[in-house]
Design a protein around this motif. Structure first.
Motif, short mmCIF file in Angstrom:
data_model
loop_
_atom_site.label_atom_id
_atom_site.label_comp_id
_atom_site.label_asym_id
_atom_site.label_seq_id
_atom_site.Cartn_x
_atom_site.Cartn_y
_atom_site.Cartn_z
N ARG A 173 0.81 -1.21 0.00
CA ARG A 173 0.00 0.00 0.00
C ARG A 173 0.85 1.27 0.00
O ARG A 173 0.35 2.35 0.30
N GLY A 174 2.11 1.13 -0.33
CA GLY A 174 3.00 2.29 -0.31
C GLY A 174 2.57 3.42 -1.22
O GLY A 174 2.71 4.60 -0.87
N ASP A 176 -0.44 4.20 -1.98
CA ASP A 176 -1.61 4.83 -1.38
C ASP A 176 -1.25 5.69 -0.18
O ASP A 176 -1.94 6.68 0.11
N TYR A 177 -0.20 5.30 0.52
CA TYR A 177 0.19 5.98 1.76
C TYR A 177 1.68 6.31 1.70
O TYR A 177 2.50 5.68 2.37
N PRO A 178 2.06 7.31 0.92
CA PRO A 178 3.48 7.61 0.72
C PRO A 178 4.20 8.08 1.98
O PRO A 178 5.39 7.80 2.15
N LYS A 179 3.50 8.78 2.88
CA LYS A 179 4.16 9.21 4.12
C LYS A 179 4.46 8.01 5.01
O LYS A 179 5.52 7.94 5.64
N LEU A 180 3.54 7.05 5.05
CA LEU A 180 3.79 5.82 5.79
C LEU A 180 4.96 5.05 5.17
O LEU A 180 5.78 4.47 5.89
N ALA A 181 5.01 5.05 3.85
CA ALA A 181 6.11 4.35 3.17
C ALA A 181 7.45 4.96 3.54
O ALA A 181 8.43 4.24 3.80
N ARG A 182 7.52 6.29 3.58
CA ARG A 182 8.78 6.96 3.96
C ARG A 182 9.12 6.70 5.42
O ARG A 182 10.30 6.54 5.77
N PHE A 183 8.10 6.66 6.26
CA PHE A 183 8.33 6.36 7.68
C PHE A 183 8.95 4.97 7.84
O PHE A 183 9.94 4.80 8.56
N VAL A 184 8.38 3.98 7.17
CA VAL A 184 8.90 2.61 7.27
C VAL A 184 10.32 2.54 6.70
O VAL A 184 11.20 1.90 7.29
#
Length: 202
Positions: A173-174, A176-184
């Motif tokens: 889902r990266g 869809d959720y780019p900020k979450l992807a960068r966090f991970v």
């Protein structure tokens, strides 16, 4: 003395990562899942009646639940990772600590277990996916410009929120959720996280 009972492929990795971030000496007891059932070994029942991980032994106490362990370790050894009590940031800290093991884990676990039902679980999938979207979208919305959930540096909330964020990425889902992807991406590149993986596996 700190002793962590760590189970491979579990949320216990967050605690191992936290211990590495704090830099406190600790002992680790490794427990392996059964290759056939994927269940925790009976040895964990000797540590705590629930037979789950993480379990932390700290100052003679046996502590369970990831959020409780994280809170106690930070209070004792890394108070800078918890906002001052009574501030708006502390309220957000409490919300994230409970959200990570409460609200978001319900659709995550439902998705996993219902997925094993095959066609029998098909009627439930739309609702589960809707709830996953709601919760992942909320996580995306509360990430700060700094890339953290509560403060502008690594905090206890980031430790706890890492697991559901990683679940979102494992679900591809990266986009869809780019900020979450960068966090991970950022947490998984941290030296302490890499040390935790080397010690306890994924």
């Amino acid at each position: 003395m700190i002793k962590l009972h760590h189970l491979n492929r579990s949320r216990s990795l967050r605690i191992l990562w936290l211990l590495e971030e704090i830099g406190a000496p600790y002992e680790i007891v490794l427990h392996e899942r059964d290759a056939q059932t994927n269940l925790a070994p009976p040895a964990l029942l000797k540590v705590h009646p629930l037979g789950k991980s993480p379990v932390l032994e700290l100052d003679g106490d046996t502590i369970i639940e990831s959020a409780a362990i994280t809170e106690m370790l930070c209070m004792k050894l890394a108070p800078q990772m918890i906002p001052p009590i009574g501030t708006p940031a502390y309220r957000r800290h409490l919300e994230c600590m409970h959200f990570a093991e409460g609200s978001v884990m319900t659709p995550v676990l439902l998705n996993m277990y219902v997925g094993r039902l095959g066609e029998a679980g098909a009627p439930l999938h739309p609702r589960i996916q809707s709830e996953l979207d709601n919760h992942f979208s909320y996580m995306e919305s509360i990430l700060r410009t700094s890339g953290h959930f509560v403060m502008d540096d690594l905090s206890a909330a980031d430790i706890m929120m890492s697991f559901p964020a990683q679940i979102a990425m494992r679900m591809k889902r990266g986009a869809d959720y780019p900020k979450l992807a960068r966090f991970v991406e950022a947490i998984e590149a941290r030296p302490a996280y890499l040390r935790a993986i080397a010690v306890g596996g994924v």
